[in-house]
Each structure stands twice: as C-alpha cells, then as structure tokens.
Design a protein around this motif. Structure first.
Motif, mmCIF file in Angstrom:
data_model
loop_
_atom_site.group_PDB
_atom_site.id
_atom_site.type_symbol
_atom_site.label_atom_id
_atom_site.label_comp_id
_atom_site.label_asym_id
_atom_site.label_seq_id
_atom_site.Cartn_x
_atom_site.Cartn_y
_atom_site.Cartn_z
ATOM 1 N N UNK A 46 -20.163 12.591 -45.847
ATOM 2 C CA UNK A 46 -20.315 12.830 -47.283
ATOM 3 C C UNK A 46 -21.485 12.079 -47.890
ATOM 4 N N UNK A 47 -22.014 11.084 -47.172
ATOM 5 C CA UNK A 47 -23.091 10.261 -47.707
ATOM 6 C C UNK A 47 -24.436 10.687 -47.124
ATOM 7 N N UNK A 48 -25.510 10.334 -47.807
ATOM 8 C CA UNK A 48 -26.844 10.741 -47.386
ATOM 9 C C UNK A 48 -27.190 10.206 -46.000
ATOM 10 N N UNK A 49 -26.945 8.924 -45.735
ATOM 11 C CA UNK A 49 -27.289 8.348 -44.425
ATOM 12 C C UNK A 49 -26.559 9.088 -43.309
ATOM 13 N N UNK A 50 -25.282 9.322 -43.471
ATOM 14 C CA UNK A 50 -24.505 10.024 -42.452
ATOM 15 C C UNK A 50 -24.979 11.447 -42.246
ATOM 16 N N UNK A 51 -25.345 12.121 -43.338
ATOM 17 C CA UNK A 51 -25.830 13.493 -43.205
ATOM 18 C C UNK A 51 -27.212 13.539 -42.555
ATOM 19 N N UNK A 52 -28.078 12.606 -42.880
ATOM 20 C CA UNK A 52 -29.393 12.557 -42.236
ATOM 21 C C UNK A 52 -29.213 12.355 -40.736
ATOM 22 N N UNK A 53 -28.357 11.419 -40.357
ATOM 23 C CA UNK A 53 -28.133 11.129 -38.937
ATOM 24 C C UNK A 53 -27.633 12.370 -38.207
ATOM 25 N N UNK A 54 -26.640 13.043 -38.746
ATOM 26 C CA UNK A 54 -26.089 14.184 -38.026
ATOM 27 C C UNK A 54 -27.037 15.389 -38.054
ATOM 28 N N UNK A 55 -27.755 15.584 -39.144
ATOM 29 C CA UNK A 55 -28.735 16.679 -39.186
ATOM 30 C C UNK A 55 -29.807 16.458 -38.111
ATOM 31 N N UNK A 56 -30.214 15.204 -37.898
ATOM 32 C CA UNK A 56 -31.166 14.913 -36.832
ATOM 33 C C UNK A 56 -30.548 15.141 -35.451
ATOM 34 N N UNK A 57 -29.264 14.823 -35.293
ATOM 35 C CA UNK A 57 -28.581 15.129 -34.029
ATOM 36 C C UNK A 57 -28.600 16.633 -33.766
ATOM 37 N N UNK A 58 -28.307 17.425 -34.797
ATOM 38 C CA UNK A 58 -28.328 18.877 -34.627
ATOM 39 C C UNK A 58 -29.741 19.376 -34.334
ATOM 40 N N UNK A 59 -30.731 18.759 -34.936
ATOM 41 C CA UNK A 59 -32.121 19.115 -34.655
ATOM 42 C C UNK A 59 -32.444 18.840 -33.189
ATOM 43 N N UNK A 60 -31.989 17.697 -32.682
ATOM 44 C CA UNK A 60 -32.198 17.365 -31.270
ATOM 45 C C UNK A 60 -31.518 18.398 -30.372
ATOM 46 N N UNK A 61 -30.337 18.861 -30.758
ATOM 47 C CA UNK A 61 -29.633 19.882 -29.981
ATOM 48 C C UNK A 61 -30.426 21.181 -29.966
#
Length: 135
Positions: A46-61
C-alpha cells in the motif's frame, strides 16, 4: 556488452542514474508498465516504497522472460501518482530495497520519474517501464 551507460562532463553529478545510455544490438526488449501486483492480480503493498520495490521485481521478471537483465536496460520510466519532491526518499527506499536482489546497477540506467494524477486503478501508486537492448 550491448549497453554502455555514462554521464558526460557538464551534466549534474552525482545522480542516482546515468544521463546517457548507448545501446548497440539488434534485439530490442520493451517491458510494459509494471505495477505492484502478483501474477494472480493481488495487490502487494500500500505504500510507495513497497510498490516501487515490487514493480521493479515485476520488471525484472519481464526482462528475464525476454532473456534480458537490468544490465541490458537503456531506459527506465517511472510514473508516480500525486508526485511531490518530498516523496523522493520513500521512492528511493523502494529502489534500494531490491537493488542487490535484482542486480539493478548503481547508478541506475537513464531514468525519468513522471508525476501523474492517477494511474489505471486508484490503489496503484507507481508504474515502471523498461527498454533494453540485447544482441
């Protein structure tokens, strides 16, 4: 290596990203906007830091699916809702959380952070696009 990143003299330094990338190769990889969702569509944070981290994980995928990594990325574009300069620390905390895990270079590839009013769903705070070149 098909991508060379650098910051020429005369551009602001240091920055968390390089200002220029030169890609040589014939295979272009474009990863569409990735958000903080699992494969089943469930929201991750729900927070910006957590969303940035997971969006980057999905980008890596997405990159891995095309046989690429962040070493091949020539450009990242971040779209952040209701952007304000004071959000940069939370934004960078998300980047730093996954940098080693994902092999995200430091400084990052040339990047843009674009503030937007909203994205495709009200709970989405950030979306990440990547462009890579491989041989």
């Amino acid at each position: 290596m098909s991508v060379r990143r650098f910051t020429p003299d005369g551009l602001p330094q240091p920055a968390p990203y390089h200002h220029v990338a030169v890609g040589t190769g014939t295979r272009h990889v474009h990863v569409s906007g990735q958000v903080a969702r699992r494969a089943d569509g469930a929201r991750v944070a729900d927070d910006l830091a957590g969303q940035v981290a997971h969006a980057l994980r999905n980008t890596a995928t997405g990159l891995a699916g095309a046989g690429a990594t962040f070493d091949d990325v020539v450009r990242l574009t971040f779209y952040v809702t209701k952007w304000a300069p004071e959000k940069i620390h939370e934004f960078m905390a998300g980047v730093e959380e996954v940098a080693a895990e994902l092999g995200l270079p430091a400084p990052m590839p040339p990047s843009s952070l674009i503030g937007v009013e909203h994205l495709f769903e009200p709970d989405v705070l950030v979306e990440v696009e990547a462009t890579a070149i491989t041989d």
